[in-house]
Design an enzyme around this catalytic site. Structure first.
Site, PDB file in Angstrom:
ATOM      1  CD  GLU A 177      -2.471  -1.122   2.770  1.00 40.80           C
ATOM      2  OE1 GLU A 177      -2.047  -0.357   3.664  1.00 40.80           O
ATOM      3  OE2 GLU A 177      -3.395  -1.911   2.945  1.00 40.80           O
TER       4      GLU A 177
ATOM      5  CE1 TYR B 291       7.556   0.695  -3.250  1.00 43.12           C
ATOM      6  CE2 TYR B 291       5.523   1.922  -3.066  1.00 43.12           C
ATOM      7  CZ  TYR B 291       6.683   1.459  -2.510  1.00 43.12           C
ATOM      8  OH  TYR B 291       6.977   1.743  -1.198  1.00 43.12           O
TER       9      TYR B 291
END
Length: 147
Positions: free
Chosen positions: A102, A114
């Site tokens: 998250e 990411y």
């Protein structure tokens, strides 16, 4: 730079980075809980100094990145990427199938990192993270590790 599993002697350096790097840092008790688990907390050292750390879990083929932090003085120099790549390699060795995380919707640098590694957005938790002015969404990301 060298990535390795954390040991108890690393706790104070890791906790200091946690306090410096996050608006809403984890309490000491939470971090200590993860330190008690093998291969859960990882550190990145540069010149024998811890400059970043991460907390991961791995259960039944699914891994989750619970926390990653880089010393604010070291941010923007690739430490996060080095740490993420080492964790990726470890998870492949452990035959993990998926890796979840998250991220705050406002953390554009982390999101870019990411996505560059191959994570794809899989969902959103509304008003999840506290901010100075209320809350912001958590974006959920997933990376398939095994074909």
């Amino acid at each position: 730079m060298h990535v390795r599993p954390a040991v108890e002697a690393d706790f104070s350096a890791v906790y200091q980075i946690e306090q410096l790097a996050h608006f809403h840092a984890w309490p000491e008790s939470v971090l200590r809980r993860y330190f008690s688990r093998e291969h859960c907390v990882w550190v990145l050292e540069n010149n024998n100094r811890i400059i970043a750390y991460a907390v991961i879990t791995l259960v039944a083929g699914e891994s989750e990145l619970l926390m990653i932090a880089v010393d604010p003085k070291q941010q923007g120099q690739g430490a996060g990427r080095v740490l993420m790549n080492a964790l990726h390699d470890f998870l492949l060795e452990q035959q993990a199938e998926q890796w979840f995380l998250e991220v705050r919707e406002s953390n554009h640098k982390a999101i870019a990192l990411y996505e560059s590694i191959g994570f794809c957005q899989a969902g959103c938790r509304r008003n999840y993270y506290p901010t100075a002015n209320g809350h912001e969404d958590a974006l959920l990301y997933c990376l398939e590790l095994q074909a």
